[in-house]
Design an enzyme around this catalytic site. Structure first.
Site, PDB file in Angstrom:
ATOM      1  N   ASP A 156      45.187 106.052 144.566  1.00 44.92           N
ATOM      2  CA  ASP A 156      44.491 106.673 145.696  1.00 44.92           C
ATOM      3  C   ASP A 156      43.086 107.069 145.218  1.00 44.92           C
ATOM      4  O   ASP A 156      42.763 106.949 144.038  1.00 44.92           O
ATOM      5  CB  ASP A 156      45.301 107.913 146.106  1.00 44.92           C
ATOM      6  N   GLU A 175      37.596 105.202 145.720  1.00 42.80           N
ATOM      7  CA  GLU A 175      36.323 104.684 146.291  1.00 42.80           C
ATOM      8  C   GLU A 175      35.192 104.728 145.278  1.00 42.80           C
ATOM      9  O   GLU A 175      34.301 103.883 145.370  1.00 42.80           O
ATOM     10  CB  GLU A 175      35.966 105.482 147.541  1.00 42.80           C
ATOM     11  N   ASP A 207      43.352 107.983 155.542  1.00 45.06           N
ATOM     12  CA  ASP A 207      43.881 109.221 156.117  1.00 45.06           C
ATOM     13  C   ASP A 207      43.697 109.270 157.627  1.00 45.06           C
ATOM     14  O   ASP A 207      42.722 109.811 158.134  1.00 45.06           O
ATOM     15  CB  ASP A 207      43.195 110.422 155.456  1.00 45.06           C
TER      16      ASP A 207
END
Lengths: 553, 1134
Positions: free
Chosen positions: B722, B725, B798
């Site tokens: 997760d 980025e 999300d």
């Protein structure tokens, strides 16, 4: 495999009827690993039907029934200790005897525990019986005392009311004085308010003209002259306009409306405000606000004047910036106008004798405040009054004390009644003896405390701060619900559900919070045990596991 | 979703009586303000006439963000000065240093003022620290701001002013809370561990505000992107030079006013590459343009300075292209012909490429330079025909005097408090790529936008900003907005009824894509054109033009560049149960048991961040998970896998082995001067980030996944990456600053969009090598780029438990599939908030038709395991999940197909029906493979009808009722909660496994059922692929791949041409020896057979078709034919 159950025999024509009667199939299709019956009943021994179930005899242990999805899936399912569920691979040995023995041993230990628990429960029931007797006696006593207290209270109340009526009489008289004073001083107040209002009109105009001067410099000056005084003025004026961006627009609007409109607007304002002249308090509030606004306005006027004064003194006269020069001239005009206004204000003050007005207003205000705010008890006007005051105070104090005795007894009585008649204390009052008893569990960060039939809390081990997890709200499936605890932010009120296993001791075994602010406690206690009579029967006769219907193969 | 007030809790002020005056001191906690209207003196006079003249002071002792924001908001209130209805407002005035302490303010209020709002010293800092968790325990929010209000002068006025001032203060606080907290939390995307009071208060703000205003000021708009603005300015100059270019209906091929021309006589063909020198009229910097021809018709165009001052970043291809871009299958020089012509006085070069499959040509004009790709002599793609080509050549830094203010941000730009200083200076480039004869373009995920991309110059039916590609963590992103999200793939597809073409813009720097549409007058009619304008901040301009013409051709061309999705581990196609977080070992095992108890299959249960020891990845919190191995063994025994989260941030902690090793070896990303580690903040607070561009670092990171390094992990544990980025709290847009340094002294600017993929890749390498022989890894990543499909699955980030987000999930998963990122899905049920059971059910019913199927929910949401909802919900959810398991053979076969052809797994309708214009913008139905059409129920109103278009000339069957529809036809349906609209295209054969097990692991030996959906001309065909689902033995032939064909009343099974005769194949056949077809269901037969004759292994037997169910048009069951899966066989119906 052999079909031994009576249900799995071919009928006269060699067929099988699905157990729900929906279909008749050749008997050869029973357990042929193809699902024919809609109810799945033709495949009790295979995984062909998703809705079917498979029976494990588990000889030496407890028979079981598993969903057919677990048949021949490569896993020795613990429910089928005989390994028959994996008949295709035959990979699972029969462990039923071994497991059965182990379970029976555990069962024996449990039975002992259950015995102890049951005996403890019997003790609790016995103790509850005694307690009920004691509490009933206490209730009778308190009810008698309450009767007496009520009579005392009524007497005290009568006395107090009489004295208060006398006091009220006096207060009314004083109120008359207050309104008299208000009425007589209202003209002064009105005069003062009007005076202030006129002054404010003038001051607003002052501020407007200053702002307009400054604005014209800012927008109209020639930046190429690079005059330090002008730059400073612009910089400082920017601070002002940034803080009060609305003022410039308002000033422009006012300037644009023309003198006639202005007079009209001010007149409308005066009419509005005039509505307050009918009442002393309203007029007084207006004055307070006017004074406040005057402070604000003079602050602004002073600030802005300073800016222009600095420009006047500091600008470079050799530069021919017309806008700057116009502003300097404008500022001189403004100062002259201001002088005139000030003079006019002074004339007005003299005419209405403002000093006297102000003096009278102040006196009236002080007198009124004293009258309104002073408590009657402290209102000493004479010796008699003082004595009366004490008498009233004593009567009140007696009244409060009687009331408190009465209500304390009354609440004792209703608490007892609620406990004895309205509270669910479980079968045979088993909880009566332990109600309010607290048990806790330390989980590291927190200690959880459950006070039986009372409340549950979470106590931080760091600072001992206590979070309310709820108050007892009833029984569910033999467990307890505690609800309405401290509210979570953006979440529910905290709550706790406790479930109990039989034991002679009351303990908390574990606490989890499966979702935010909803706690689950695993607990033990004797009230979860069977009665002594049931427990002391021989273990073998206890059908602990629900017997499984034998459609065995 | 309703707005949730953050000021819900009343705070009762204490009232202190002192002599004649009431001094009311209101202590205002940051998030709890309430001003009760206190009626002390009977009547409240309506004193509106005067109130506006009362001045209230704002006293800022903090001089931080709180003070600035609140003062500003309150002063704004004053602008209502003149409006009549706002007359009752007091006037707010800023205090300039006249007070030295709160006590002085209090005294002033008591004696002179009406009220004052004091922002206490250190408030901003204190709040920030509390939010970072440092002092969350001791933090007292009530000490931040104090509001003094006096009733001293006039108790009556107190009430009036209070009622007027309190809403102002409320509003100011709210504005502040939203601004400040969004800044802190969304950017640090909200997961910051914030205790008690704050955590939930903030979530309350966010839940209401985010949905309406998420990409607030924390994310850039185009006004904050300097290089984009410079290209816009360049475009302006072009338009001024040639106004015709801006017209919506321009002439034929417009003559661009581009200042870029080909240098005379510089064009030559060298093997498979045409080389030209292009230069700007005034700068005269020579640019080398290469046009490279690939065998399959793809044309690659590259441009950069002939002699760049500094090397441009050109390694993106190394990470993205097959074989690091070294062998792309170039055209034979002998198939290329170079012609020179003079057209209207302009020199034109044509390269004609002819081979046995196709013939196409590329035309280059010299002045201005432009390139046209022609198929059958018709232009399909044009480069620079709108003159937008512009490349900022690298240049020496001018002395500071000359740079001046650098208003165009060439050497420095700022955003919020962040400054991006650029030592390399400007190096961006842009170009228009125009699709001639097209109205629809698709792709360039990930955006929460409709499939058919909208125009970006038009707010009315499009957007007023470009699609942005810059991977960011955007918690609770907005819908229908071209802002950038977690991943990006710069691949665009254009489609019309004749052809499907693609463009791949190979660049990992920040990229913006503008889209406009125009009509060109043509001889016959108006020719539609989609103009796109691509701008990237850095790197080499490198773009691939793919001619199609069919969808299958296009994906062959595309995946020959980026490789297809490999076969996944089979369990990964099952149902994934996730939550942030399952609490502990007991919780995990209990949930698993409950699933068994309620007969709901699942394959993997997931652990979010809380399982770790203080967010030190590769560790366990043993107080919650006392025996992770035992837990994994128990799960594995029941056929389940465990997936744990491993984020790319490494906690800065010298006692943490991973950080220590990474630090000692210099494996972390460096600051902008390369002098020390780039320090950032994420879950574990102070963190560093592994630099995967460093091959050593990447290798070292991979090794952390090995069983001897990742202690207490087993071979049944899989990974979830997760925050990659990378998400970095409190940094610009919540990610690394652009000038931080990577290995090789490259800036983050050049490689940002690769970061997530490189993290994913390193994890993949590690998981691949932890066992011998190797087994297929499964890794879920949040961030992605072109190439990520090789390393596992991704999800759409999300999202929110809201019907709109479920609709967006349809668009986003399809868009990812269009761009080759097949294995994707959305959090079923929505991550944020609590779905109503109807929404959850509908989302399950949709999620089972997405390649990746996982439920996930945020920490403060209600639990949502299916049994918690009771009946009828539980049964409907179970039914949906079981349906996924029933269809697993079809899914696995689709993944097999994708691994060979690159074809999307879920497809927009136009992809299957490319000639049907009506379907080009349709997204309320989609195809799963080429056989199944899903029309999901996406509306909270169950009575709202769903319109389904049945395309082509084929008949369609409802998968569950077998009702048939003869296309082309449109039908309208209303579905109750238990119903779903799933249709099978006539002519399909669908393999299923009907036995319900606990997980896919227990289905491997189960028999199959074949559904034969007969076409209009009584035929059908289909495929089935099986292998062991976990190893790479299939590469050596250890698989069974069957083709089923039904024609002339005969169903046959034959092995596919891919079947490999090898020892491994034989061994696998043996293993599957007992796996047979237990049932064949014929649907839509026109005849009425009575008997089935089965021929297998030379033997023949008959099965009576019984129960009278083989009537015409109904389904007909061939009971237990027991033909086995590895064999050739034939079933004839008589």
């Amino acid at each position: 495999m052999l079909v031994r159950s009576s249900k799995y025999v071919p009928d006269a024509s060699g067929n099988f009827v699905c157990l729900d009667g929906s279909l008749t199939i050749p008997f050869a299709r029973v357990n042929d690993d193809y699902c024919d019956c809609p109810d799945g009943s033709d495949e009790p021994g295979t995984s062909a039907c998703n809705n079917g179930s498979f029976y494990c005899a588990n000889r030496g242990h407890i028979p079981a029934r598993i969903p057919s999805s677990k048949v021949n899936n490569g896993v020795c399912d613990p429910e089928c200790c005989d390994g028959t569920d994996e008949y295709e691979s035959k990979a699972c040995p029969d462990r039923c005897l071994e497991l059965g023995e182990k379970v029976r041993e555990e069962e024996r230990v449990l039975a002992l525990l259950r015995g102890r628990g049951a005996r403890r429960k019997a003790e609790l029931v016995a103790r509850a019986r005694e307690l009920r007797g004691e509490k009933l006696e206490e209730l009778a006593q308190k009810e008698a005392l309450l009767k007496e207290a009520e009579a005392t209270f009524l007497r005290a109340e009568e006395l107090k009311d009489a004295l208060e009526e006398r006091e009220a009489e006096r207060t009314r008289a004083r109120e008359g004085r207050v309104s008299e004073l208000r009425e007589s001083r209202l003209p002064d107040l009105v005069a003062y308010r009007r005076f202030l209002s006129r002054e404010l009109h003038r001051m607003r105009a002052h501020r407007d003209s200053l702002i307009l001067l400054l604005r014209s410099v800012r927008t109209g000056h020639n930046p190429e002259y690079n005059d330090a005084a002008v730059s400073r003025l612009i910089e400082e004026y920017a601070v002002f306009t940034e803080a009060y961006p609305y003022l410039e627009a308002a000033a422009a609007e006012n300037a644009a409306e023309g003198s006639k409109a202005r007079v009209e607007r001010e007149a409308a304002m005066d009419r509005d405000e005039g509505a307050d002249d009918v009442d002393f308090e309203r007029c007084r509030a207006a004055i307070d606000i006017f004074v406040n606004e005057r402070e604000t306005l003079s602050e602004d006027v002073a600030t802005l004047s300073l800016l222009l004064a600095a420009l006047r003194d500091g600008y470079n006269k050799n530069y021919h910036d017309l806008e700057v020069k116009a502003a300097v001239v404008g500022f001189a005009d403004y100062e002259a106008a201001r002088e005139r206004d000030l003079a006019q204000g002074e004339t007005e003050s003299r005419e209405i004798g403002i000093d006297g007005v102000r003096q009278r207003v102040a006196e009236a205000t002080a007198a009124l405040d004293a009258l309104v705010e002073a408590p009657p008890q402290a209102d000493h006007e004479s010796a008699t009054d003082a004595d009366d005051g004490k008498e009233l105070a004593d009567a009140r104090s007696a009244y409060w004390s009687a009331q408190s005795t009465k209500s304390s007894l009354s609440s004792d009585v209703s608490d007892l009644k609620a406990l004895l008649y309205d509270t669910d204390l479980g079968p045979h009052d088993v909880y009566l003896a332990v109600k309010g008893e607290c048990v806790s569990l330390d989980t590291g960060e927190y200690t959880y405390e459950v006070c039986l039939l009372d409340r549950a809390s979470q106590i931080s081990n760091k600072d001992q701060s206590r979070q309310d997890l709820g108050s007892f709200a009833g029984f569910t499936d033999g467990g307890h619900r505690y609800e309405g605890g401290a509210k979570c932010w953006n979440g529910p009120e905290r709550s706790l559900k406790a479930s109990f296993a039989c034991s002679d001791e009351i303990t908390v075994l574990g606490i989890t919070e499966p979702e935010k602010c909803e706690y689950i406690a695993r607990m033990t206690g004797p009230f979860a045990c069977d009665d002594v009579a049931a427990v002391e029967a021989p273990v073998e006769q206890q059908p602990r596991v629900k017997s499984v219907e034998h459609d065995e193969l | 979703m309703g707005r949730i007030s953050i000021f819900a809790t009343a705070f009762r002020p204490s009232l202190k009586k002192c002599g004649l005056y009431y001094l009311r001191v209101m202590v205002i906690s940051l998030l709890t303000i309430s001003v009760p209207l206190c009626i002390l003196h009977g009547t409240v006079y309506k004193r509106t006439t005067y109130t506006y003249r009362a001045a209230l002071k704002i006293v800022d002792f903090d001089h931080g963000t709180i003070g600035a924001q609140i003062s500003q908001t309150l002063l704004m209130q004053n602008n209502q000065y003149r409006s009549v209805e706002k007359k009752s407002r007091p006037v707010w005035r800023q205090s300039f240093g006249e007070f030295r302490s709160a006590e002085e303010v209090q005294q002033w209020v008591r004696l002179h003022g009406w009220g004052a709002l004091v922002i206490n010293a250190g408030a901003s800092e204190q709040l920030e620290r509390a939010l970072q968790g440092a002092e969350s325990e001791t933090h007292n929010p009530k000490a931040l701001v104090t509001f003094f209000l006096s009733a001293g002068h006039q108790p009556i006025m107190y009430q009036v002013i209070e009622s007027a001032a309190a809403p102002d203060v409320n509003k100011a606080m709210q504005t502040f809370a939203v601004g400040f907290l969004l800044n802190m939390i969304i950017k640090s995307p909200f997961h910051t561990r914030v205790n008690g009071l704050f955590h939930t208060a903030i979530s309350a703000v966010l839940l209401s505000q985010v949905a309406q205003a998420a990409p607030s000021d924390d994310f850039k708009t185009t006004e904050n992107i300097a290089f984009y603005l410079r290209h816009q300015a360049f475009t302006e100059t072009i338009l001024q030079a040639d106004p015709a270019l801006s017209q919506e209906n321009s002439g034929e091929m417009p003559h661009a006013a581009s200042p870029y021309t080909v240098v005379s006589d510089s064009v030559y063909l060298n093997g498979h590459t045409l080389v030209a020198t292009v230069q700007h009229d005034s700068t005269k910097v020579p640019l080398r343009v290469e046009v490279i021809f690939l065998k399959n018709g793809t044309v690659r165009v590259r441009a950069q300075e002939e002699n760049p001052l500094l090397p441009r970043y050109d390694d993106t291809q190394k990470y993205v292209l097959r074989g690091e871009g070294n062998n792309l299958g170039y055209a034979l020089a002998s198939d290329l012909k170079h012609y020179r012509e003079l057209v209207d006085g302009v020199k034109v070069h044509t390269v004609r490429y002819t081979n046995e499959h196709s013939a196409f040509s590329v035309r280059i004009t010299e002045d201005p330079w432009s390139l046209t790709y022609l198929e059958n002599n018709k232009p399909i793609i044009e480069l620079n025909s709108k003159g937008r080509f512009h490349l900022e050549h690298l240049r020496p830094k001018p002395d500071p005097e000359t740079i001046g203010d650098d208003v165009s941000g060439e050497w420095k730009e700022t955003f919020l408090p962040f400054t991006d200083s650029k030592t390399r200076g400007p190096e961006s480039f842009g170009m228009d790529i125009n699709f001639i004869g097209f109205e629809h373009v698709y792709g360039i995920p990930g955006h929460a936008t409709p499939l058919s991309l909208k125009t970006t110059n038009n707010e009315k039916d499009g957007y007023n900003m470009p699609y942005r590609l810059w991977n960011l963590d955007v918690f609770g992103y907005e819908l229908d907005d071209p802002i950038s999200l977690y991943g990006s793939i710069p691949f665009m597809v254009a489609h019309n009824i004749d052809t499907t073409v693609g463009v791949f813009w190979l660049n990992a720097a920040e990229t913006l894509v503008d889209i406009t549409r125009e009509k060109r007058s043509n001889v016959d009619n108006d020719l539609p054109v989609v103009n796109t304008h691509w701008v990237s901040e850095a790197g080499v301009m490198d773009v691939f033009l793919m001619p199609g013409p069919s969808v299958a051709d296009l994906y062959r061309q595309y995946t020959s560049l980026i490789e297809p999705t490999p076969l996944p581990r089979e369990f990964a196609l099952g149902y994934h149960m996730c939550r942030w977080s399952y609490l502990d070992q007991e919780d995990v095992l209990t949930v698993s048991e409950k699933m068994h108890e309620h007969d709901i299959p699942y394959d993997a249960i997931w652990l979010d961040i809380d399982y770790t020891d203080g967010m030190r990845y590769f560790t366990w919190d043993y107080s919650k998970f006392p025996d992770p191995v035992a837990m994994q063994k128990q799960l594995a025994h029941d056929g389940h896998k465990l997936v744990t989260i491993i984020d790319p941030h490494v906690k800065r902690d010298s006692s943490y082995r991973v950080w220590k090793e990474g630090n000692e070896n210099g494996y972390f990303i460096k600051n902008n001067t390369s002098t020390k580690n780039y320090d950032g903040w994420c879950w574990p607070k102070e963190s560093n980030w592994v630099d995967y561009l460093n091959p050593e670092a990447s290798k070292w990171y991979s090794k952390q996944y090995h069983l001897d390094k990742y202690l207490d992990s087993t071979a049944d544990l899989f990974i979830w990456n997760d925050m990659n980025e990378p998400s970095i709290f409190r940094m610009p847009e919540g990610t690394a600053e652009k000038n931080t340094k990577h290995y090789g002294d490259w800036e983050h600017r050049q490689v940002h969009n690769l970061y997530g993929m490189l993290n994913h890749r390193a994890t993949f390498e590690g998981m691949l090598t932890r066992e011998s022989p190797r087994k297929r890894p499964f890794i879920l990543s949040r961030s992605y780029f072109a190439g990520s499909q090789r390393y596992g699955a991704i999800w759409t980030g999300d999202n929110i438990a809201d019907w709109g987000y479920m609709r967006a999930a349809v668009q986003m998963v399809l868009s990812n599939n269009i761009a080759g990122m097949h294995f994707s899905g959305a959090d079923v049920g929505g991550f944020v908030g609590n779905p109503e059971p109807e929404l959850l059910i509908r989302w399950y019913q949709l999620g089972i038709w997405h390649p990746f199927f996982r439920t996930h929910s945020k920490k403060d949401t209600k639990r949502r395991e299916p049994w918690l909802f009771g009946e009828p919900y539980l049964s409907i959810m179970r039914k949906a999940i079981c349906e996924r398991y029933r269809m697993l053979p079809y899914w696995y076969t689709l993944f097999r197909e994708a691994s060979l052809t690159g074809m999307p797994i879920v497809r927009p309708m136009w992809m299957e029906f490319p000639k049907d214009l009506d379907l080009f913008a349709k997204e309320n139905t989609f195809m799963v493979g080429s056989s199944i059409m899903v029309a999901p129920s996406l509306d909270s109103d169950l009575t709202k009808p769903i319109d389904v278009t049945f395309p082509s000339q084929e008949n369609w069957y409802n998968m569950y009722t077998h009702a048939s529809y003869f296309a082309p036809i449109k039908r309208r349906f209303v579905t109750d909660l238990a119903q779903t609209l799933v249709y099978v295209r006539g002519g399909s054969i669908i393999p299923t496994r009907e036995r319900q097990r606990r997980s896919s692991a227990f289905m491997k030996q189960d028999p199959f059922t074949l559904y034969v959906y007969v076409s209009r001309n009584d035929t059908a065909s289909g495929k089935l692929y099986i292998d062991d689902g976990e190893s790479y033995d299939y590469e050596k032939g250890a698989f069974i791949e069957r083709e089923f064909v039904y024609a002339e009343d005969k169903l046959i099974s034959r092995s596919s041409p891919f079947t490999m005769e090898s020892a491994e194949h034989k061994a696998f056949l043996d293993k599957m020896n007992n796996v047979c077809i237990e049932r064949v269901v014929m649907i839509g037969l026109t005849s009425q057979p009575t008997v089935a004759i089965i021929r297998e292994n030379g033997a023949e037997r008959e099965i009576l078709l019984e129960y009278g169910n083989c009537r015409t048009g109904s389904k007909c069951v061939i009971r237990d034919p027991t033909v086995c899966i590895g064999n050739d066989w034939e079933i004839a119906l008589n």
